[in-house]
Motif scaffolding. Structure first.
Motif, PDB file in Angstrom:
ATOM      1  N   ASN A   1       0.748  -0.946   0.188  1.00  0.00           N
ATOM      2  CA  ASN A   1      -0.403   0.083  -0.177  1.00  0.00           C
ATOM      3  C   ASN A   1       0.611   1.213   0.082  1.00  0.00           C
ATOM      4  O   ASN A   1       0.297   2.192   0.443  1.00  0.00           O
ATOM      5  CB  ASN A   1      -0.571   0.405   1.913  1.00  0.00           C
ATOM      6  CG  ASN A   1      -0.258   0.137   2.327  1.00  0.00           C
ATOM      7  OD1 ASN A   1       1.049  -0.127   2.615  1.00  0.00           O
ATOM      8  ND2 ASN A   1      -0.747   0.091   3.535  1.00  0.00           N
ATOM      9  N   HIS A   2       1.872   1.304  -0.548  1.00  0.00           N
ATOM     10  CA  HIS A   2       3.040   2.644  -0.620  1.00  0.00           C
ATOM     11  C   HIS A   2       1.673   3.409  -2.095  1.00  0.00           C
ATOM     12  O   HIS A   2       1.579   3.174  -2.546  1.00  0.00           O
ATOM     13  CB  HIS A   2       4.445   2.108  -0.630  1.00  0.00           C
ATOM     14  CG  HIS A   2       4.642   1.932  -2.651  1.00  0.00           C
ATOM     15  ND1 HIS A   2       4.514   2.610  -2.912  1.00  0.00           N
ATOM     16  CD2 HIS A   2       5.277   0.779  -3.029  1.00  0.00           C
ATOM     17  CE1 HIS A   2       4.680   2.196  -4.893  1.00  0.00           C
ATOM     18  NE2 HIS A   2       4.770   0.591  -4.641  1.00  0.00           N
ATOM     19  N   THR A   3       2.022   4.573  -1.197  1.00  0.00           N
ATOM     20  CA  THR A   3       1.982   5.681  -2.246  1.00  0.00           C
ATOM     21  C   THR A   3       3.381   6.551  -3.042  1.00  0.00           C
ATOM     22  O   THR A   3       3.245   7.858  -2.883  1.00  0.00           O
ATOM     23  CB  THR A   3       1.328   6.627  -1.477  1.00  0.00           C
ATOM     24  OG1 THR A   3       2.513   7.350  -0.146  1.00  0.00           O
ATOM     25  CG2 THR A   3       0.241   5.991  -0.623  1.00  0.00           C
ATOM     26  N   ARG A   4       4.281   5.654  -3.510  1.00  0.00           N
ATOM     27  CA  ARG A   4       5.435   6.590  -3.842  1.00  0.00           C
ATOM     28  C   ARG A   4       4.680   7.433  -5.474  1.00  0.00           C
ATOM     29  O   ARG A   4       5.279   8.351  -5.659  1.00  0.00           O
ATOM     30  CB  ARG A   4       6.440   5.773  -3.639  1.00  0.00           C
ATOM     31  CG  ARG A   4       6.879   5.636  -2.650  1.00  0.00           C
ATOM     32  CD  ARG A   4       7.942   4.930  -2.317  1.00  0.00           C
ATOM     33  NE  ARG A   4       7.307   3.358  -2.872  1.00  0.00           N
ATOM     34  CZ  ARG A   4       8.956   2.281  -2.596  1.00  0.00           C
ATOM     35  NH1 ARG A   4      10.059   2.153  -2.440  1.00  0.00           N
ATOM     36  NH2 ARG A   4       8.190   0.827  -3.291  1.00  0.00           N
ATOM     37  N   TYR A   5       4.124   6.337  -5.929  1.00  0.00           N
ATOM     38  CA  TYR A   5       3.364   6.932  -6.941  1.00  0.00           C
ATOM     39  C   TYR A   5       2.533   7.785  -7.175  1.00  0.00           C
ATOM     40  O   TYR A   5       2.049   8.388  -7.710  1.00  0.00           O
ATOM     41  CB  TYR A   5       3.200   5.971  -8.140  1.00  0.00           C
ATOM     42  CG  TYR A   5       4.020   4.899  -8.356  1.00  0.00           C
ATOM     43  CD1 TYR A   5       4.891   5.614  -9.886  1.00  0.00           C
ATOM     44  CD2 TYR A   5       3.836   4.013  -8.038  1.00  0.00           C
ATOM     45  CE1 TYR A   5       5.742   4.641  -9.626  1.00  0.00           C
ATOM     46  CE2 TYR A   5       5.428   2.977  -8.727  1.00  0.00           C
ATOM     47  CZ  TYR A   5       5.969   2.871  -9.388  1.00  0.00           C
ATOM     48  OH  TYR A   5       6.792   2.031 -10.284  1.00  0.00           O
ATOM     49  N   GLY A   6       1.834   8.070  -6.092  1.00  0.00           N
ATOM     50  CA  GLY A   6       0.671   9.435  -5.843  1.00  0.00           C
ATOM     51  C   GLY A   6      -0.647   8.898  -5.446  1.00  0.00           C
ATOM     52  O   GLY A   6      -0.505   7.543  -6.066  1.00  0.00           O
ATOM     53  N   ILE A   7      -1.792   9.477  -5.544  1.00  0.00           N
ATOM     54  CA  ILE A   7      -2.845   9.209  -5.456  1.00  0.00           C
ATOM     55  C   ILE A   7      -3.751   9.848  -6.105  1.00  0.00           C
ATOM     56  O   ILE A   7      -3.412  11.317  -6.073  1.00  0.00           O
ATOM     57  CB  ILE A   7      -3.715   9.271  -4.053  1.00  0.00           C
ATOM     58  CG1 ILE A   7      -3.096   8.431  -3.347  1.00  0.00           C
ATOM     59  CG2 ILE A   7      -5.170   9.472  -4.026  1.00  0.00           C
ATOM     60  CD1 ILE A   7      -3.691   8.629  -1.394  1.00  0.00           C
ATOM     61  N   GLN A   8      -4.270   9.165  -7.616  1.00  0.00           N
ATOM     62  CA  GLN A   8      -4.949  10.492  -8.489  1.00  0.00           C
ATOM     63  C   GLN A   8      -6.765  10.063  -8.205  1.00  0.00           C
ATOM     64  O   GLN A   8      -7.338   8.811  -7.753  1.00  0.00           O
ATOM     65  CB  GLN A   8      -4.703   9.104  -9.762  1.00  0.00           C
ATOM     66  CG  GLN A   8      -5.771   9.956 -10.248  1.00  0.00           C
ATOM     67  CD  GLN A   8      -5.410  11.800 -11.327  1.00  0.00           C
ATOM     68  OE1 GLN A   8      -4.281  11.827 -11.148  1.00  0.00           O
ATOM     69  NE2 GLN A   8      -6.643  12.422 -11.443  1.00  0.00           N
TER      70      GLN A   8
END
Length: 413
Positions: free
Chosen positions: A240-247
């Protein structure tokens, strides 16, 4: 039989579309400058990648970095981790790569660094046979390991990130102009890479379908939206890492949902999405809208309907059909929990129990609607036959008919 066919733009381009939303979000990622920026000094950036049809069955490389250069020389890195992409698969759509944060200011250049050391490049010869490229060189004949392609942002392509201003930067990597294949030795073709990149700042570029892929974060039924933790291309649909971000993704009454092989539409589909667990795999296809900048979904897939989530998946073209046995050529194979790999041909088994759908359609379809030439995504269980070939059993699985491109030359009117 019905064939789902659409025309496509005959441009041999790789488009890197960068969307900047200067919203004053805390933090940024940068190189050569300070990363401790004040809340009012940074803006959100969404980066997406696409391609157009060429002669490659696979053009899979690793993206090491996507960097922007500010007027003061500061380099801002927008890609959190190395990301693998098969450019040959992005002929009809653009996929979101990352939602990063960048400082406000003027930007004078953009660069893309590609790693060819573990490349999987498959090229088709004049007889329709695929060959894996093992020798890759630059224009001087030197072996290629990594390549950095830089384009200046000036004149009409001047890029400024400021509060409340949305901008769209398209970087076009011309695959046909950038790659030359020498078939002097037909069994061992040589690829020469001489990258060609141009830039264009255009807020209204909406020629292609956009794709968001990742893990479900949360659903807001009242707002008609949901958010996705990005996992671009074939990145693992696991942690569940968010390194690519959230859209964020908007839906409306026309949005089609396919959730765990069940077709729904509009609010009913969004309600069903809200009942899923957080971190459920999800894919949304749709369009970018401006003023304000939003992504609106035409179609949403979730759970077992997402390729590679719980079933093996094959993406390619039907070149032969014998009853309920299909031969898929130029097949991209995605195993559960693994990266996408290329296979020249895979046998697919279907039956009356195979659930057949068509992209962007809620109509009823069956296995009898599948024609030779049809572009398909098939999900089922992959096995290795006694003859040593790959076979996908989709007799209790799922087949989606995709937009199918037709190429050729007009010989008469």
């Amino acid at each position: 039989m019905k064939v789902f066919i659409s025309r496509f733009r005959s441009l041999f381009l790789v488009l890197l579309a960068i969307l900047f939303a200067a919203t004053g979000i805390t933090g940024c990622s940068s190189g050569g400058g300070s990363s401790d920026l004040a809340k009012t000094d940074s803006g959100e950036i969404a980066i997406s990648l696409t391609d157009a049809m060429g002669d490659f069955g696979s053009y899979t490389v690793d993206i090491l970095s996507v960097d922007l250069t500010m007027a003061n020389g500061t380099q801002v890195s927008t890609l959190p981790i190395t990301t693998r992409i098969d450019f040959a698969q992005y002929t009809e759509m653009t996929e979101f790569l990352t939602a990063a944060q960048v400082p406000f200011g003027s930007y004078t250049a953009a660069s893309l660094t590609l790693d060819y050391q573990n490349a999987d490049i498959q090229v088709e010869d004049e007889n329709g046979q695929y060959f894996k490229i093992t020798e890759i060189q630059d224009a001087s004949g030197n072996p290629v390991t990594t390549l950095t392609i830089t384009v200046n942002l000036e004149n009409r392509n001047h890029l400024t990130i400021a509060p409340g201003i949305l901008s769209h930067l398209a970087l076009d990597f011309d695959l046909k102009a950038s790659n030359h294949i020498d078939f002097s030795d037909p069994a061992n073709p040589v690829l020469t890479v001489d990258p060609f990149l141009v830039a264009d700042v255009d807020r209204t570029n909406g020629n292609k379908i956009h794709k968001v892929r990742g893990l479900l974060e949360e659903v807001d039924v009242d707002a008609g939206s949901f958010s996705v933790i990005l996992r671009p291309f074939s990145s693992a649909l696991s942690d569940n890492h968010t390194r690519y971000g959230i859209q964020s993704v908007l839906t409306d009454s026309e949005t089609i949902f396919n959730i765990n092989q069940e077709s729904l539409q509009g609010e009913e589909g969004l309600q069903a999405l809200a009942e899923l667990d957080a971190l459920t795999p999800v894919v949304a296809l749709g369009d970018l809208e401006f003023d304000p900048l939003v992504f609106r979904a035409r179609e949403v897939y979730a759970g077992s309907s997402v390729p590679g989530a719980s079933l093996d998946a094959v993406n390619g073209y039907v070149v032969k059909r014998s009853g309920d046995v299909l031969t898929i050529k130029g097949a991209g194979l995605m195993r559960k929990g693994t990266d996408r790999v290329f296979h020249e041909a895979i046998t697919v088994l279907i039956s009356e129990s195979t659930l057949v759908t068509r992209e962007f359609s809620t109509d009823a379809w069956s296995k009898d609607d599948i024609s030779i030439g049809q572009h398909v995504m098939v999900m089922g269980t992959l096995t290795l036959t006694d003859e040593g070939s790959l076979e996908l059993d989709a007799t209790e699985g799922y087949l989606k008919m995709l937009m199918t491109c037709v190429r050729g030359s007009v010989i008469s009117k």
